[in-house]
Design a protein around this motif. Structure first.
Motif, short mmCIF file in Angstrom:
data_model
loop_
_atom_site.label_atom_id
_atom_site.label_comp_id
_atom_site.label_asym_id
_atom_site.label_seq_id
_atom_site.Cartn_x
_atom_site.Cartn_y
_atom_site.Cartn_z
N CYS A 1 -8.78 -11.64 3.67
CA CYS A 1 -9.89 -10.84 3.14
C CYS A 1 -10.03 -9.53 3.90
O CYS A 1 -10.27 -8.47 3.30
N THR A 2 -9.88 -9.60 5.21
CA THR A 2 -9.94 -8.38 6.03
C THR A 2 -8.81 -7.43 5.64
O THR A 2 -9.01 -6.22 5.51
N ALA A 3 -7.62 -7.99 5.43
CA ALA A 3 -6.47 -7.16 5.04
C ALA A 3 -6.66 -6.56 3.65
O ALA A 3 -6.30 -5.40 3.39
N LEU A 4 -7.23 -7.34 2.72
CA LEU A 4 -7.48 -6.82 1.37
C LEU A 4 -8.47 -5.67 1.39
O LEU A 4 -8.32 -4.68 0.66
N ALA A 5 -9.49 -5.79 2.23
CA ALA A 5 -10.48 -4.71 2.33
C ALA A 5 -9.83 -3.43 2.83
O ALA A 5 -10.08 -2.33 2.31
N GLN B 1 0.83 -1.20 0.00
CA GLN B 1 0.00 0.00 0.00
C GLN B 1 0.87 1.26 0.00
O GLN B 1 0.62 2.20 -0.76
N THR B 2 1.92 1.23 0.82
CA THR B 2 2.83 2.38 0.90
C THR B 2 3.50 2.64 -0.44
O THR B 2 3.59 3.78 -0.92
N VAL B 3 3.99 1.56 -1.07
CA VAL B 3 4.66 1.71 -2.37
C VAL B 3 3.71 2.26 -3.42
O VAL B 3 4.07 3.17 -4.18
N LEU B 4 2.50 1.75 -3.49
CA LEU B 4 1.54 2.20 -4.50
C LEU B 4 1.17 3.67 -4.29
O LEU B 4 1.01 4.42 -5.25
N LEU B 5 1.05 4.08 -3.04
CA LEU B 5 0.71 5.47 -2.76
C LEU B 5 1.86 6.42 -3.09
O LEU B 5 1.65 7.63 -3.28
N ARG B 6 3.07 5.87 -3.18
CA ARG B 6 4.23 6.69 -3.55
C ARG B 6 4.34 6.89 -5.06
O ARG B 6 5.06 7.77 -5.53
N LEU B 7 3.66 6.06 -5.82
CA LEU B 7 3.78 6.12 -7.28
C LEU B 7 3.15 7.41 -7.82
O LEU B 7 2.10 7.86 -7.37
N ASP B 8 3.83 7.99 -8.81
CA ASP B 8 3.30 9.19 -9.47
C ASP B 8 2.66 8.85 -10.81
O ASP B 8 1.71 9.49 -11.24
N GLU B 9 3.20 7.85 -11.49
CA GLU B 9 2.70 7.49 -12.81
C GLU B 9 2.19 6.05 -12.82
O GLU B 9 2.70 5.20 -12.11
N ARG B 10 1.21 5.81 -13.66
CA ARG B 10 0.62 4.48 -13.87
C ARG B 10 0.24 3.80 -12.56
O ARG B 10 0.41 2.61 -12.39
N LYS B 11 -0.30 4.59 -11.66
CA LYS B 11 -0.72 4.03 -10.38
C LYS B 11 -1.87 3.05 -10.57
O LYS B 11 -1.89 1.97 -9.97
N ALA B 12 -2.83 3.39 -11.43
CA ALA B 12 -4.01 2.54 -11.62
C ALA B 12 -3.61 1.15 -12.10
O ALA B 12 -4.06 0.13 -11.57
N ALA B 13 -2.76 1.11 -13.13
CA ALA B 13 -2.33 -0.19 -13.67
C ALA B 13 -1.57 -0.98 -12.61
O ALA B 13 -1.72 -2.20 -12.51
N SER B 14 -0.77 -0.29 -11.81
CA SER B 14 0.00 -0.97 -10.76
C SER B 14 -0.91 -1.52 -9.67
O SER B 14 -0.71 -2.63 -9.18
N VAL B 15 -1.93 -0.74 -9.30
CA VAL B 15 -2.91 -1.23 -8.32
C VAL B 15 -3.59 -2.49 -8.86
O VAL B 15 -3.79 -3.48 -8.13
N GLY B 16 -3.92 -2.48 -10.15
CA GLY B 16 -4.55 -3.65 -10.76
C GLY B 16 -3.64 -4.87 -10.74
O GLY B 16 -4.08 -5.98 -10.42
N LEU B 17 -2.37 -4.68 -11.04
CA LEU B 17 -1.40 -5.79 -11.02
C LEU B 17 -1.28 -6.39 -9.63
O LEU B 17 -1.27 -7.61 -9.45
N VAL B 18 -1.21 -5.51 -8.63
CA VAL B 18 -1.05 -5.99 -7.24
C VAL B 18 -2.30 -6.73 -6.78
O VAL B 18 -2.21 -7.83 -6.22
N LEU B 19 -3.47 -6.15 -7.02
CA LEU B 19 -4.72 -6.80 -6.59
C LEU B 19 -4.89 -8.15 -7.27
O LEU B 19 -5.28 -9.13 -6.63
N SER B 20 -4.61 -8.19 -8.55
CA SER B 20 -4.74 -9.46 -9.28
C SER B 20 -3.79 -10.51 -8.74
O SER B 20 -4.16 -11.67 -8.54
N ALA B 21 -2.53 -10.10 -8.47
CA ALA B 21 -1.54 -11.05 -7.95
C ALA B 21 -1.93 -11.55 -6.57
O ALA B 21 -1.82 -12.75 -6.26
#
Length: 587
Positions: free
Chosen positions: A176-180, A128-148
């Motif tokens: 599941c609680t952590a994912l939420a 979560q910390t790493v994704l919030l630090r991203l400036d570019e392509r955050k959406a795609a990165s969030v999708g990759l992480v959630l899918s993985a």
């Protein structure tokens, strides 16, 4: 020399190396030495090396490769755990977020199957910390992480009973609680920006995919009950609340998914996901207060049938339970005798009736069969007269099960009785259209070779129906052609049934006689064997269906068959007596 000192010594010359000049061998050396250091229990020295101000250049360019050994060591929860956690936290703040993301995704991909939940719980805060630090392509990165993450979580078995949920031995509920919790800041970002840019819209799509995948795995397989606020129930509530919060109306997802959205969702928004969504909305009533009240009960049923079908076609208990509950709820608010025959002509309605029939006849779980029968009855009640007529004909042609057929015949009699009441007359159960239906009822598909025992339930109900029709003949006699055809069907049926009974009685009587003779022979052989100390071969009756039974049970079955034939014949006699009485009165 300790590995930590060796690590420091070997990397002295790398301290001023620019990131673009670092070689793959350098990364591997760095990772190997760190792993060896942890293996020797030198976590504290490794932490000191990572935090050393002089080493921050190396950390920024190469530190991300340490994540895998550090996370694996932290998951083991040995004496190095605190040092590992501190080192990971430092690297998450120091290294390039893009490098960190790639390393963390690789860690997820390589998770030890025996430590899935532990690893995910350790990774999620840092991801979560790493994704919030991203400036570019955050959406795609969030999708990759959630899918993985979801791919790994889907490998965990779903706890079913309350005890399994409370124990949560493999950690699915915790995951599941952590994912939420993990998705909360990204959901808030979608709500705040409301899709003002393409990046915002992409992030919304990734959250939607996450929700739909969660509905399919693990929620579809889980027991979800509002009376038990389990972690999985709370996760389901989170998902259901999230969808409208990101401007994805539930009615749109269930009833009006566009082609563009279906393509965009790829394989995530499947019928399974929608089936679970419909179940949570209409059965468990999560967010039902915000669901538009403009949709008619018939429209909701039509839309839900596809999902009900999908659930009832599966063999898992959790799927079947949800399918039956959704079917029941979808029928509940529909007026009795109102569903038109045009619905039955839709493929989905035909399929759902066949899936329900198969559950009634093949499902080994009694509580599911009982629930299925209640819904079968409810569904029949909702059909109008023409639809009932068509449905009964379809069931009689396709069921091949005497129990189902007898239930249908019983319902036909109920409809005849209903149609005879003032204001209820119709051609489907009193007029010319009734004759084809009666022909299916009064029918022995195998003729004289019909197995009367297997068909007993249907035959007995058919005879009772025929007796009832002859007693209440006034309405039917008003149409001479209908009455004459009815009598012809009746006469042919009774004639064939008498022949069939005669053949079956003769066969079972001979079997019973053979059994008695076999028992006498067996007793004699046993006495002879006792005298001569010889073994005797057991003798079985020839009939295939009872050949593996004990002689006592065989005798009971054969005797019961003969009694059944007597009952059938007594009903035939009574029907003929009623016919004679009616003719006498008319003459």
């Amino acid at each position: 020399m300790g590995k930590a000192k060796e690590l420091s010594k070997d990397l002295q010359e790398k301290r001023d190396t620019q990131e673009e000049d670092v070689k793959p061998d350098d990364y591997q050396l760095f990772k190997n030495l760190a792993s060896a250091c942890l293996a020797e229990g030198d976590g504290e020295q490794l932490l000191q090396f990572v935090q050393d101000e002089k080493n921050q250049g190396i950390m920024k360019s190469m530190g991300h490769v340490l994540l895998a050994p550090l996370v694996n060591e932290a998951v083991k929860k040995k004496k190095n755990v605190n040092h590992c956690q501190a080192a990971i936290t430092h690297l998450i703040k120091t290294c390039s977020p893009n490098h960190l993301l790639n390393s963390l995704l690789q860690v997820i991909e390589d998770i030890d199957p025996g430590a899935i939940s532990e690893t995910i719980l350790a990774l999620i805060p840092h991801l979560q910390t790493v994704l919030l630090r991203l400036d570019e392509r955050k959406a795609a990165s969030v999708g990759l992480v959630l899918s993985a993450l979801q791919r790994q979580v889907s490998r965990l078995p779903v706890p079913y009973s309350q005890q399994q949920v409370e124990a949560d031995e493999l950690g699915l509920c915790c995951c599941c609680t952590a994912l939420a919790a993990f998705t909360k800041p990204f959901i808030e970002e979608v709500k705040r920006k409301e899709g003002t840019t393409a990046e915002d819209e992409e992030l919304k799509t990734e959250i939607l995919k996450f929700c739909m995948r969660s509905l399919r795995e693990p929620l579809l397989e889980a027991e979800l009950n509002r009376d038990r606020k389990s972690p999985l129930w709370l996760f389901a509530v989170d998902i259901m609340v999230t969808l409208p919060a990101i401007k994805e109306p539930l009615s749109g997802l269930l009833f009006f998914s566009s082609q563009r959205k279906s393509t965009m969702m790829d394989s995530s928004q499947t019928n399974e996901s929608k089936a679970c969504l419909a179940y949570l909305l209409f059965v468990q009533l999560i967010t039902i207060d915000s669901f538009p009240a403009v949709f008619s009960p018939v429209f909701v049923l039509q839309c839900n049938v596809e999902y009900i079908n999908h659930l009832l076609s599966r063999k898992k208990e959790s799927y079947l339970l949800k399918g039956l509950a959704l079917f029941s709820k979808s029928l509940e608010n529909i007026q009795d005798n109102s569903l038109p025959v045009s619905l039955l002509e839709q493929k989905s309605f035909y399929s759902v009736s066949q899936n329900l029939r198969q559950l009634l006849t093949d499902c080994p779980m009694q509580h599911l069969r009982e629930s299925g029968l209640q819904i079968f009855r409810l569904f029949i009640n909702k059909l109008d007269a023409e639809a009932k007529h068509k449905f009964f004909r379809c069931m009689l042609k396709t069921s091949s099960h005497a129990g189902v057929e007898s239930y249908i015949v019983k319902n036909i009699r109920n409809q005849i009785e209903f149609s005879m009441k003032p204001g209820n007359a119709n051609k489907w159960f009193l007029g010319t259209e009734f004759l084809p239906l009666l022909g299916l009822v009064l029918c022995l598909p195998q003729g004289a070779e019909t197995d009367l025992l297997n068909s007993m339930d249907k035959i007995m109900e058919s005879l009772n129906l025929l007796r009832y029709v002859l007693i209440r003949d006034k309405e039917l006699r008003s149409n001479v052609d209908v009455w004459e055809e009815l009598c012809r069907i009746k006469d042919e049926y009774l004639k064939m049934l008498r022949v069939c009974i005669s053949i079956s009685r003769s066969y079972y009587s001979s079997e019973l006689k053979a059994l008695k003779e076999d028992q006498k022979l067996k007793a004699k052989e046993a006495r002879d064997a006792a005298r001569s100390n010889r073994l005797v071969r057991s003798i079985t009756i020839k009939h295939e269906k009872v050949s593996n039974m004990s002689p006592e049970v065989q005798h009971q079955v054969l005797q019961s068959a003969l009694v059944t034939f007597d009952l059938m014949e007594s009903l035939i006699v009574r029907i003929e007596e009623i016919t004679e009485e009616k003719l006498t009165k008319l003459n």
